[in-house]
Write a protein that holds these residues in place. Structure first.
Motif, short mmCIF file in Angstrom:
data_model
loop_
_atom_site.label_atom_id
_atom_site.label_comp_id
_atom_site.label_asym_id
_atom_site.label_seq_id
_atom_site.Cartn_x
_atom_site.Cartn_y
_atom_site.Cartn_z
N ALA A 109 7.57 11.15 2.64
CA ALA A 109 8.14 12.21 1.79
C ALA A 109 9.22 11.63 0.88
N THR A 110 10.09 10.78 1.43
CA THR A 110 11.17 10.19 0.62
C THR A 110 10.60 9.34 -0.50
N MET A 111 9.59 8.53 -0.17
CA MET A 111 9.02 7.64 -1.19
C MET A 111 8.33 8.45 -2.30
N VAL A 112 7.58 9.47 -1.90
CA VAL A 112 6.89 10.30 -2.92
C VAL A 112 7.93 11.03 -3.77
N ASP A 113 8.96 11.59 -3.15
CA ASP A 113 9.97 12.34 -3.92
C ASP A 113 10.68 11.44 -4.93
N GLU A 114 10.99 10.21 -4.50
CA GLU A 114 11.66 9.29 -5.44
C GLU A 114 10.72 8.92 -6.59
N ASP A 115 9.42 8.75 -6.30
CA ASP A 115 8.49 8.43 -7.39
C ASP A 115 8.30 9.64 -8.31
N LEU A 116 8.31 10.84 -7.75
CA LEU A 116 8.21 12.04 -8.62
C LEU A 116 9.40 12.08 -9.58
N LYS A 117 10.60 11.80 -9.06
CA LYS A 117 11.80 11.80 -9.92
C LYS A 117 11.67 10.76 -11.02
N LEU A 177 -0.60 11.37 -15.37
CA LEU A 177 -0.50 10.03 -15.97
C LEU A 177 -1.56 9.08 -15.43
N GLN A 178 -2.28 9.49 -14.40
CA GLN A 178 -3.28 8.62 -13.75
C GLN A 178 -4.37 9.54 -13.21
N ASP A 179 -5.65 9.05 -13.21
CA ASP A 179 -6.76 9.90 -12.73
C ASP A 179 -7.13 9.59 -11.29
N LYS A 180 -7.11 8.29 -10.98
CA LYS A 180 -7.69 7.85 -9.69
C LYS A 180 -6.76 6.86 -9.01
N LEU A 181 -6.94 6.74 -7.71
CA LEU A 181 -6.24 5.70 -6.94
C LEU A 181 -7.31 4.87 -6.24
N ILE A 182 -7.36 3.59 -6.54
CA ILE A 182 -8.38 2.71 -5.95
C ILE A 182 -7.73 1.90 -4.82
N LEU A 183 -8.28 2.02 -3.62
CA LEU A 183 -7.72 1.33 -2.45
C LEU A 183 -8.77 0.46 -1.78
N GLY A 184 -8.31 -0.34 -0.81
CA GLY A 184 -9.21 -1.18 -0.02
C GLY A 184 -9.54 -0.48 1.31
N VAL A 206 0.80 -1.22 0.00
CA VAL A 206 0.00 0.00 0.00
C VAL A 206 0.84 1.29 0.00
N THR A 207 1.96 1.30 0.72
CA THR A 207 2.75 2.56 0.78
C THR A 207 3.23 2.97 -0.61
N ARG A 208 3.80 2.00 -1.33
CA ARG A 208 4.37 2.32 -2.66
C ARG A 208 3.26 2.54 -3.67
N LYS A 209 2.14 1.80 -3.51
CA LYS A 209 1.00 2.01 -4.41
C LYS A 209 0.56 3.47 -4.30
N VAL A 210 0.54 3.99 -3.06
CA VAL A 210 0.09 5.36 -2.82
C VAL A 210 1.14 6.37 -3.32
N SER A 211 2.42 6.16 -3.01
CA SER A 211 3.45 7.16 -3.41
C SER A 211 3.55 7.20 -4.94
N ASP A 212 3.46 6.05 -5.58
CA ASP A 212 3.54 5.99 -7.05
C ASP A 212 2.33 6.71 -7.67
N ALA A 213 1.12 6.44 -7.10
CA ALA A 213 -0.09 7.05 -7.65
C ALA A 213 -0.06 8.57 -7.45
N LEU A 219 -0.84 12.31 3.80
CA LEU A 219 0.54 12.84 3.77
C LEU A 219 1.13 12.81 2.36
N ALA A 220 0.90 11.69 1.64
CA ALA A 220 1.49 11.55 0.30
C ALA A 220 0.92 12.60 -0.66
N PHE A 221 -0.39 12.80 -0.59
CA PHE A 221 -1.00 13.79 -1.50
C PHE A 221 -0.64 15.22 -1.10
N GLN A 222 -0.51 15.46 0.21
CA GLN A 222 -0.03 16.79 0.64
C GLN A 222 1.34 17.08 0.02
#
Ligand code: NAP
Ligand code: F7E
Length: 337
Positions: free
Chosen positions: A310-318, A205-212, A190-197, A258-261
């Motif tokens: 923050a680190t995971m989101v920043d790496e996915d942004l890069k 590149l993506q419109d929605k994030l579907i979670l459980g 879930v963490t990486r699914k969220v940071s990547d999305a 946090l990831a979307f912020q």
């Protein structure tokens, strides 16, 4: 003479961080990889490990391949990280999960017992064994109540490790690690699914994030911090089992927020839930008490949850920016005239 370590599961998240950690400590690092039709060494590429470790083919399902490997490498320490580690797959493939994640542990222990019972052994146990938690926070004495075939298989691996320690006097330790994450985490967790999305939505590149289940709570730490604890366990004078955790829990909703912020977006506009992503039996909450590791191993987690996200989101942004630039370059190659 440098010490030799053998890591099963070296191509996984923890395998990559542990290999890097042991190389920095001066170890000769050997990794067990299973045969695949294409090589899956991306994580080792990220940490520039490919040319610094020795890779050998063997499989947790094949007893003789593990015995042969241990005879060949003659390791001082074996870290058994290989497993089918994704909880939802354990519901759809329970037998395979038991073969890898449960019986695989006995195969490695049997190989060590046969070749050299003096080899020190680390087993990757999991907080999933606590499942329907019997107390909070959970420590080394908290009873297990696993809630998935994965959790049940890990409980077997845990007890067989203790059994080989008690029966044959082997230096076998079990680390009960709570969730730990990093930019090298697979995108199904879930963490990486969220940071990547979050990164992909930011760049259109993506419109929605579907979670459980957004209410599930986990004690999330950084994988780079947790591999140090694995090594510390094998450096003690006596073998023992340790809980490794931060002691702080957050919900999946907190994670998404946090990831979307971090990318400046309001998650409520992009996140939807789908009941197909709920598990047949859920682990609603986990929070670990790592007091024993703090006092005996002098281990403490260094990265906070906010820093981790923050680190995971920043790496996915890069990564997303790099892939957009690469696609643009391929569509519009520079003219040579
Ligand atoms: P991961 O990224 O899923 O890596 C699993 C590794 O196991 C991969 O290298 C995989 O190889 C290997 N593997 C699977 N089946 C195998 C087989 N039959 N023979 C040989 N290798 C096999 O897992 P991780 O997050 O690094 O976790 C490492 C270990 O800690 C696992 O045992 C996991 O269950 C446990 N654990 C993880 C956490 C966590 O939060 N990350 C917490 C507690 C415990 P391929 O590359 O070929 O698939
Ligand atoms: O789920 C909820 C889900 O798949 C965490 C493995 O490393 O840690 C990991 O297992 C929570 C669960 O990890 C989605 O229901 C909501 O409550 O990231 P996860 P896990 O199951 O905790 C333990 C310690 C291990 O040992 C395991 O090997 O998040 N959740 N929505 C979701 N989870 C996923 N994967 N995908 C979702 O869309």
């Amino acid at each position: 003479m440098s010490r030799r370590a053998l890591i099963t599961g070296i191509t996984g998240q923890d395998g990559a961080y542990l290999a890097e950690f042991l190389l920095n400590k001066g170890y000769e690092v050997h990794g067990m990889v299973r045969r695949a039709s294409t090589e899956g060494f991306e994580r080792m590429g990220h940490l520039q490990l490919r040319d610094r470790v020795h890779l050998h083919q063997a499989d947790l399902l094949d007893q003789l391949s593990i015995i042969t490997l241990i005879k060949e490498v003659k390791p001082h320490e074996v870290y058994n990280l290989a497993a089918q580690s994704f909880v939802p797959t354990s519901f759809t493939q329970p037998l395979l999960t038991a073969e890898f994640t449960a019986l695989g542990v006995t195969r490695v222990l049997e190989a060590i017992r046969d070749v050299d019972p003096g080899i020190r052994f680390y087993q990757a146990s999991s907080s999933e064994m606590f499942g329907r938690v019997q107390e909070e926070p959970q420590n080394e004495r908290t009873p297990f109540w696993p809630r998935s075939p994965y959790g049940v298989a890990k409980a077997y691996g845990h007890w067989i490790t203790i059994n080989y320690r008690e029966s044959y006097g082997m230096f076998a330790c079990s680390g009960i690690l709570f969730n730990h994450e990093s930019p090298l985490r697979s995108k199904e967790f879930v963490t990486r699914k969220v940071s990547d999305a979050a990164a992909r939505i930011k760049y259109g590149l993506q419109d929605k994030l579907i979670l459980g289940n957004l209410d599930a709570q986990r004690d999330w730490g950084f994988a780079g911090d947790y591999v140090e604890a694995m090594w510390l366990m094998l450096q003690q004078s006596e073998p023992a089992d340790y809980v490794i955790a931060t002691g702080i829990k957050h919900s999946v909703r907190d994670l998404v927020d946090l990831a979307f912020q971090r990318v400046g977006l309001d998650w409520k506009k992009y996140v939807e839930t789908d009941s197909h992503l709920l598990r047949p039996a859920e682990v609603n909450t986990l929070c670990g008490d790592a007091s024993l590791a703090r006092t005996k191993l002098c281990w403490t987690p260094k990265m906070s949850f906010a820093q981790l996200v923050a680190t995971m989101v920043d790496e996915d942004l890069k990564r997303v920016r790099r892939s957009i630039a690469a696609e643009k370059a391929a569509a519009d190659p520079p003219r040579l005239d």
